[in-house]
Enzyme design. Sequence first.
Site, PDB file in Angstrom:
ATOM      1  N   GLY A 277      51.743   1.837 -34.642  1.00 55.15           N
ATOM      2  CA  GLY A 277      51.352   0.746 -33.756  1.00 55.15           C
ATOM      3  C   GLY A 277      52.124   0.801 -32.462  1.00 55.15           C
ATOM      4  N   TYR A 318      64.546 -11.107 -31.415  1.00 54.89           N
ATOM      5  CA  TYR A 318      65.175  -9.899 -31.950  1.00 54.89           C
ATOM      6  C   TYR A 318      66.398  -9.444 -31.160  1.00 54.89           C
ATOM      7  CZ  TYR A 318      60.628  -9.230 -34.311  1.00 54.89           C
ATOM      8  OH  TYR A 318      59.497  -9.375 -35.055  1.00 54.89           O
ATOM      9  N   CYS A 345      62.120 -24.998 -21.779  1.00 58.06           N
ATOM     10  CA  CYS A 345      63.310 -25.835 -21.996  1.00 58.06           C
ATOM     11  C   CYS A 345      64.020 -25.461 -23.289  1.00 58.06           C
ATOM     12  CB  CYS A 345      62.918 -27.310 -21.987  1.00 58.06           C
ATOM     13  SG  CYS A 345      62.478 -27.889 -20.349  1.00 58.06           S
ATOM     14  N   TYR A 374      53.826  -6.017 -29.505  1.00 52.42           N
ATOM     15  CA  TYR A 374      54.498  -7.255 -29.924  1.00 52.42           C
ATOM     16  C   TYR A 374      54.881  -8.116 -28.723  1.00 52.42           C
ATOM     17  CZ  TYR A 374      54.483  -4.520 -34.128  1.00 52.42           C
ATOM     18  OH  TYR A 374      54.070  -3.740 -35.174  1.00 52.42           O
TER      19      TYR A 374
END
Length: 415
Positions: A277, A318, A345, A374
């Site tokens: 992917g 991540y 915020c 992603y």
Amino acid sequence: MQPAYEYRDGSLFCEKVALSEIASKVGTPCYVYSAASILEKFRTYREAFGDTPHRICYAVKANFNLSVLALLARAGAGFDIVSGGELYRVLRAGGDPASVVFSGVGKTAEEIDYALEAGIHSFNCESEAELALVDALAARRGQTARVAVRVNPDVDPATHPYIATGLKEHKFGIDMSEAEGVYERAAALAHIRLEGLSCHIGSQLLDTDPLVEAVDRMLELALRLRARGVALAHIDFGGGLGIPYRPGERAPDVRAFIALLREKVTGTGLEVIIEPGRSIVGEAGVLLTRVLYRKRTGRKEFVIVDASMSDLIRPALYQSHHEIIPVRRLPSLGTVVADVVGPVCETGDFLARDREIANVMPGDLLAVCSAGAYGFVLASNYNARPRPAEVLVEGERWRVVRDRESYEDLIRGEV
């Protein structure tokens, strides 16, 4: 610089299109993808396999834009899906359902039934309960479903813990030590055909040694299963090859890895399935964003942009690194060390922290690199922010392949 992107006379181009042109007409934030880069990466996999029986099933979860899926479908890709919604997208994009494998630990009865109706290639089943459900639903339709059992080879992929999937403590797959018993019991189910063996140890792998270890363990298990009379036709090694996000990082050599796979499966008669992917679409995309403000607080310098964690959550989720470069390069202005932050915020709303970047000013454009995987698929409407537009570039031409959401889109379906 990622493939398909280069500076020309100080202006950043995707293929033959200036990114400043796209930003001026579409606005920011905006995702841009290079069709040439996507096709080049896919063809690298396909050509590397040569005459070895294989199936390249693109992992739809990496980037599910319909035009991206259609591009890959026309190039001959199969598809790896993890939901009924992804199957719907593949079908709408013209993908062949007979080239689809359905992975995922929590398939619902409705999703399984939809996949059976569509006539997908096979299910990668992750528990005995799932095998029983697929059998029961196939029986109602008078069908026999082709399945592979996903096993967990207990190999440490040496990647971020959120995208590691191959250890015993993870939710995915069946423990390898239990696999032979599972196949033996599943043989009693009349409406499934045990054709495959599957695994996937994790994502963004820059070292192929863990993958090779998993391949060896899987092939040893395949031999044991065949000795027990299981008529395996294919073996699915999953995906996971990474891309370089940081300067100096090196991605695995796809051709070398596939050559090793070919060597190991020679003589087994097994068709190889892989599910790349990120390594196909990751470097094809950038996120364009415009600088709104410059701000200093104490010793901290901030570059405030119009893209946020709602558009690209990977840095916050991540702690991932994406290079951030100016769309108009002006070396004479020097650099600055700053946090690149968005309007949401949350203190966690950042694209980079303490990063040396170009000394940009309000109105300047930045490109967040290697954002093709992603990126948009993880975007949200947090803070009631419309999701960004998506653009596909093909040589000198470009087109919007997803419109920017409007405020009206934000409340669609609400009362």
